[in-house]
Design a protein around this motif. Sequence first.
Motif, mmCIF file in Angstrom:
data_model
loop_
_atom_site.group_PDB
_atom_site.id
_atom_site.type_symbol
_atom_site.label_atom_id
_atom_site.label_comp_id
_atom_site.label_asym_id
_atom_site.label_seq_id
_atom_site.Cartn_x
_atom_site.Cartn_y
_atom_site.Cartn_z
ATOM 1 N N ASP A 161 0.829 -1.206 0.000
ATOM 2 C CA ASP A 161 0.000 0.000 0.000
ATOM 3 C C ASP A 161 0.859 1.250 0.000
ATOM 4 O OD1 ASP A 161 -2.646 -0.345 -0.183
ATOM 5 O OD2 ASP A 161 -2.937 -0.834 1.949
ATOM 6 N N ILE A 162 0.824 1.993 -1.090
ATOM 7 C CA ILE A 162 1.594 3.235 -1.104
ATOM 8 C C ILE A 162 0.725 4.354 -1.651
ATOM 9 C CG2 ILE A 162 3.888 2.172 -1.290
ATOM 10 C CD1 ILE A 162 3.805 2.778 -4.291
ATOM 11 N N PRO A 163 1.045 5.593 -1.277
ATOM 12 C CA PRO A 163 0.230 6.721 -1.776
ATOM 13 C C PRO A 163 0.412 6.949 -3.282
ATOM 14 C CG PRO A 163 2.016 7.499 -0.329
ATOM 15 C CD PRO A 163 2.082 6.004 -0.341
ATOM 16 N N ASP A 164 -0.473 7.770 -3.837
ATOM 17 C CA ASP A 164 -0.441 8.072 -5.278
ATOM 18 C C ASP A 164 0.697 9.016 -5.662
ATOM 19 O OD1 ASP A 164 -2.675 6.636 -5.554
ATOM 20 O OD2 ASP A 164 -4.044 8.361 -5.531
ATOM 21 N N GLY A 165 1.245 9.645 -4.657
ATOM 22 C CA GLY A 165 2.346 10.576 -4.923
ATOM 23 C C GLY A 165 3.390 10.381 -3.853
ATOM 24 N N ALA A 166 4.274 11.343 -3.716
ATOM 25 C CA ALA A 166 5.310 11.218 -2.688
ATOM 26 C C ALA A 166 4.634 11.124 -1.315
ATOM 27 C CB ALA A 166 6.232 12.418 -2.747
ATOM 28 N N PRO A 167 5.224 10.403 -0.382
ATOM 29 C CA PRO A 167 4.614 10.284 0.942
ATOM 30 C C PRO A 167 4.511 11.648 1.625
ATOM 31 C CG PRO A 167 6.776 9.196 0.883
ATOM 32 C CD PRO A 167 6.461 9.635 -0.504
ATOM 33 N N GLU A 168 3.579 11.744 2.541
ATOM 34 C CA GLU A 168 3.387 13.003 3.239
ATOM 35 C C GLU A 168 4.685 13.409 3.958
ATOM 36 O OE1 GLU A 168 -0.056 14.458 6.164
ATOM 37 O OE2 GLU A 168 -0.553 12.946 4.651
ATOM 38 N N GLY A 169 4.960 14.673 3.929
ATOM 39 C CA GLY A 169 6.157 15.165 4.621
ATOM 40 C C GLY A 169 7.446 14.870 3.879
ATOM 41 N N ALA A 170 7.343 14.436 2.623
ATOM 42 C CA ALA A 170 8.561 14.058 1.899
ATOM 43 C C ALA A 170 9.493 15.246 1.661
ATOM 44 C CB ALA A 170 8.204 13.389 0.573
ATOM 45 N N MET A 171 8.935 16.466 1.703
ATOM 46 C CA MET A 171 9.799 17.638 1.502
ATOM 47 C C MET A 171 10.872 17.702 2.597
ATOM 48 S SD MET A 171 9.725 19.186 -1.298
ATOM 49 C CE MET A 171 10.864 20.508 -1.631
ATOM 50 N N ASP A 172 10.588 17.085 3.743
ATOM 51 C CA ASP A 172 11.606 17.031 4.817
ATOM 52 C C ASP A 172 12.876 16.346 4.342
ATOM 53 O OD1 ASP A 172 9.888 18.258 6.484
ATOM 54 O OD2 ASP A 172 9.330 16.456 7.632
ATOM 55 N N LEU A 173 12.695 15.387 3.444
ATOM 56 C CA LEU A 173 13.866 14.678 2.922
ATOM 57 C C LEU A 173 14.779 15.646 2.177
ATOM 58 C CD1 LEU A 173 12.080 11.495 1.533
ATOM 59 C CD2 LEU A 173 13.651 11.552 3.479
ATOM 60 N N VAL A 174 14.149 16.617 1.500
ATOM 61 C CA VAL A 174 14.926 17.601 0.745
ATOM 62 C C VAL A 174 15.590 18.580 1.718
ATOM 63 C CG1 VAL A 174 14.861 19.334 -1.082
ATOM 64 C CG2 VAL A 174 13.271 17.396 -1.144
ATOM 65 N N ARG A 175 14.811 19.006 2.706
ATOM 66 C CA ARG A 175 15.330 20.022 3.641
ATOM 67 C C ARG A 175 16.548 19.547 4.406
ATOM 68 N NH1 ARG A 175 9.819 20.640 4.734
ATOM 69 N NH2 ARG A 175 9.029 21.996 3.099
ATOM 70 N N GLU A 176 16.632 18.232 4.573
ATOM 71 C CA GLU A 176 17.802 17.686 5.246
ATOM 72 C C GLU A 176 19.111 18.120 4.599
ATOM 73 O OE1 GLU A 176 18.869 13.503 6.075
ATOM 74 O OE2 GLU A 176 16.687 13.268 5.902
ATOM 75 N N PHE A 177 19.022 18.461 3.332
ATOM 76 C CA PHE A 177 20.262 18.782 2.606
ATOM 77 C C PHE A 177 20.623 20.257 2.643
ATOM 78 C CE2 PHE A 177 19.026 14.726 0.615
ATOM 79 C CZ PHE A 177 20.198 14.024 0.831
ATOM 80 N N TYR A 178 19.891 21.031 3.435
ATOM 81 C CA TYR A 178 20.251 22.447 3.574
ATOM 82 C C TYR A 178 21.618 22.581 4.187
ATOM 83 C CZ TYR A 178 16.033 24.925 2.256
ATOM 84 O OH TYR A 178 15.016 25.476 1.539
ATOM 85 N N ILE A 184 12.408 6.792 -2.219
ATOM 86 C CA ILE A 184 11.413 6.972 -1.147
ATOM 87 C C ILE A 184 10.221 7.759 -1.679
ATOM 88 C CG2 ILE A 184 10.947 8.007 1.107
ATOM 89 C CD1 ILE A 184 13.762 7.392 1.932
ATOM 90 N N ALA A 185 10.511 8.807 -2.440
ATOM 91 C CA ALA A 185 9.427 9.627 -2.980
ATOM 92 C C ALA A 185 8.493 8.775 -3.841
ATOM 93 C CB ALA A 185 9.991 10.779 -3.807
ATOM 94 N N ALA A 186 9.074 7.831 -4.566
ATOM 95 C CA ALA A 186 8.285 6.998 -5.475
ATOM 96 C C ALA A 186 7.559 5.874 -4.742
ATOM 97 C CB ALA A 186 9.194 6.417 -6.553
ATOM 98 N N GLY A 187 7.759 5.764 -3.433
ATOM 99 C CA GLY A 187 7.057 4.723 -2.674
ATOM 100 C C GLY A 187 7.818 3.419 -2.597
ATOM 101 N N CYS A 188 9.112 3.453 -2.903
ATOM 102 C CA CYS A 188 9.917 2.238 -2.735
ATOM 103 C C CYS A 188 9.910 1.870 -1.258
ATOM 104 C CB CYS A 188 11.346 2.489 -3.227
ATOM 105 S SG CYS A 188 12.472 1.119 -2.873
ATOM 106 N N ARG A 189 9.677 0.585 -0.997
ATOM 107 C CA ARG A 189 9.603 0.151 0.398
ATOM 108 C C ARG A 189 10.642 -0.908 0.727
ATOM 109 N NH1 ARG A 189 4.482 1.853 2.331
ATOM 110 N NH2 ARG A 189 4.658 4.039 1.858
ATOM 111 N N PHE A 190 11.255 -1.435 -0.277
ATOM 112 C CA PHE A 190 12.183 -2.531 -0.015
ATOM 113 C C PHE A 190 13.434 -2.335 -0.834
ATOM 114 C CE2 PHE A 190 14.037 -6.720 -0.323
ATOM 115 C CZ PHE A 190 13.845 -7.259 0.943
#
Lengths: 287, 587
Positions: free
Chosen positions: A270-287, B212-218
Amino acid sequence: MSSDVRFTDFKSDKQPTWCPGCGDFGTMNGMMKALAETGNDPDNTFVVAGIGCSGKIGTYMHSYALHGVHGRALPVGIGVKMANPELEVMVAGGDGDGYSIGAGHFVHAVRRNVDMSYVVMDNRIYGLTKGQASPTSREDFETATTPEGPKQPPVNPLALALASGATFIAQTFSSDSQRHTEVVQKAIEHDGFGFVNVYSPCVTFNDVDTYDYWRDSIVDLAETDHDPHDYEQAQERIMTGDREHIGVIYQDENSVPFEEREGLEDPMYDIPDGAPEGAMDLVREFY
Amino acid sequence: MPDDLNWAIGGEAGDGIDSTGKIFAQALSRAGRHVFTSKDFASRIRGGYTAYKVRTSVDRVESVVDRLDILIALTERTIDENLDELHEGSVIIYDGERTTMQDVEIPEGMVGLDVPLKSLAEDAGGAIMRNVVALGAACEVASFPIENLDESLEKRFKDKGQALVENNQQAARLGQEYVAEEYDHDFDYDLETTDADYVLLNGDEAIGMGAIAAGCRFYAGYPITPATDVMEYLTGRIDQYGGKVVQAEDELAAINLALGAARSGARAMTATSGPGIDLMTETFGLVAQTETPLVICDVMRSGPSTGMPTKQEQGDLDMTLYGGHGEIPRFVVAPTTVAECFWKTVEAFNLAEKYQIPVFLVSDLALAVTEQTFPPEAFDMDEVEVERGKVVDEGEVDSWLDEQGRFQPHFPSADGVSPRAFPGTTDGAHMTTGLEHDALGRRTEEEEVRVEQVDKRQQKVETAREEETWDYREFGDPDADTLVLSWGSNEGAMREGMEFLAEDGIDVRFISVPYIFPRPDLTEEVKEAETTIVVECNATGQFADVIEHDVLERVQRVNKYTGVRFKADELAEEIRQAVREPQEATK
Ligand SMILES: Cc1ncc(C[n+]2csc(CCOP(=O)(O)OP(=O)(O)O)c2C)c(N)n1
Ligand code: SF4
């Protein structure tokens, strides 16, 4: 899971092409019965098989299944189970598949202790490639590729498992249907990696390790005072090769499956239709 | 005053070169400057020369050039290794008190700044901070406000306590003051700061983030340079999104683990480099034959065999295009920039699931280790779309059963794509196998069924050719006589190289191709050009081969296989030569 599942529900409509009398018939029937007995059904079961006569087992069963490449069934099974811990995963193959080309994976699958079962049809020969020595063949076992025998001691799969930190080690004989089924069932129920080495005779290429041989030499641990929870006793049984033991040889009662240690519970599909919620945090980590 | 600065710190592996370089790069990025980093490293943990290079400008920088303005040399060898790039006026910061640096000779015309790095570090609280003292000294030379270092140092050391952060900040100040007081020299640099907001990351990190953005889980992998950073990035992070990283016992296990997870319905990936790709090859066929969506990432390094593990090369294109026995339908996608590493990873997952096919994501060492600045919008997560293709759930299974009520996982649909039921779906139980099989997944050797299934799997590629956009990125003058083609990390060097060429009056049309298979049809473009030059980091011209195959015409080749990526000025020179003295093979 429905309670009215019968073992025949795990049968596919493909007729096995095994030689009449092959030990793998009994091995497979026991696997299907054990799956049904433990309350599984084809839709929640995933069977992964290796390559060899033994590896055809997945083809003759009905469930979710994958028949992979030679020796790599265990990693596939682990991937299936980790990505969906709700599935019942069973891996099956031969002694060549598991202890030769796949020996590395065997050691690591045992260590990893994922909650699944692994059934190896040990006929002490390569069946599908028509009779070459396998890692469990006797030192003096003559074959086309070893005219004077392999001249090296056979692998002791139980010892390999024990040394790798196995939490469940068992051995069965395919023609002792009841014991075989019962032991595979225990392997399925075990919380961790349930390893079962099955003496599954090849009637076509192995005239040494025959039904008669096994019948005469097997000792059923149920008829002894063996305590499978006693590590030392298990070690003793495994390391003294004078008798062929069947039954559960070792079981660690405190086994914690890998998924539990890793906190894996939910299926990963089960995965969302787009990037997971809060995924922008992944980008901000690189500040 | 020049604003484009090339800076480096070099020494022995184990000297903390990487983390020091990164602190400086981050400080520049935080100060709103563009940064492009590169690394020279040998395959050793201790001993062996290693350097971290930073190019920075207020304008965007896309590549490295053959020039070094400020060098922090922790060893004498560092100076020797960089002699070619040092120039009149280059500043070399070193510690003359260090035994091995006592007799160091600063090449003529260059400025040697002898800074007692170790003793100043000891004054600040510990010899270990000598690199940070050097950073402070470099800030003074570059007129870069030292306050910008403070935040980077804080980020780097905050886990180890505030005291350590402050000691480091003090160490940097001591370095700066020493240069200001001892050297009455007017340095040429004046690094401006801006309000721009940038993030700084490398290609491997971008691939991990894209996954991760694309929903990769494994993710399953086995450590190998230069792909390990993908696994290290995902470890810990993917868990927060319900996923898992498994360090497998080898690459054979890694790809089979990922295949298993993908069969369970997870988006799954493995990443490796050349030797690992070799080990995985047998399973490519299994992935294709079982129609399992899988992303297989190859971060190329220099081969063959163990080759030069820490060096750049683009030598695996043939392997990813053709590797494996039999005929394996697959897609090969190759990002050309760090940001594209992110987007192409997302796309790879979508393609894999839409077409139930292995997708090779081919990157290279130069992309993997290059950190580059981007505005955060370059990774706008709102733009990420997830397309899972023909997944059928409980309700839909019925329409894919045969007359006997059996699910058909390999149903030969017109577009070649079959329904997909995740294990656990009621009435969906089915077999998949690497053996040839029928629509039900049952083994067969029947001639008609064999042909039907082979055609079905190939049809996916044909459908994708029609349905997807296999485009390219284009730069320069579309009407120029000279067409330059490249793939992978060469894009940056070529884009900048075009500026050098323009100064010489040479206009080129430059096309950077991110899709290797299927790929854009470049026949028109090549025919229109007088000269076509294919640029790649390998000896034989593997991409040039496929272009020649497509357009039935000879092209010129510019190849580099020293183990080092193209530098912009050097590439410009190669192109210049190719334009002036066309190779014989060309029309
Ligand atoms: C990589 C690879 N090498 C070799 C083979 C050929 N091969 C198929 S089955 C087999 C041996 C099978 O022996 P075993 O696992 O003992 O199974 P059995 O047939 O006896 O049940 C071999 C070597 C193969 N399929 N793949
Ligand atoms: S060759 Fe041996 S193992 Fe294979 S099917 Fe025949 S009896 Fe069984």
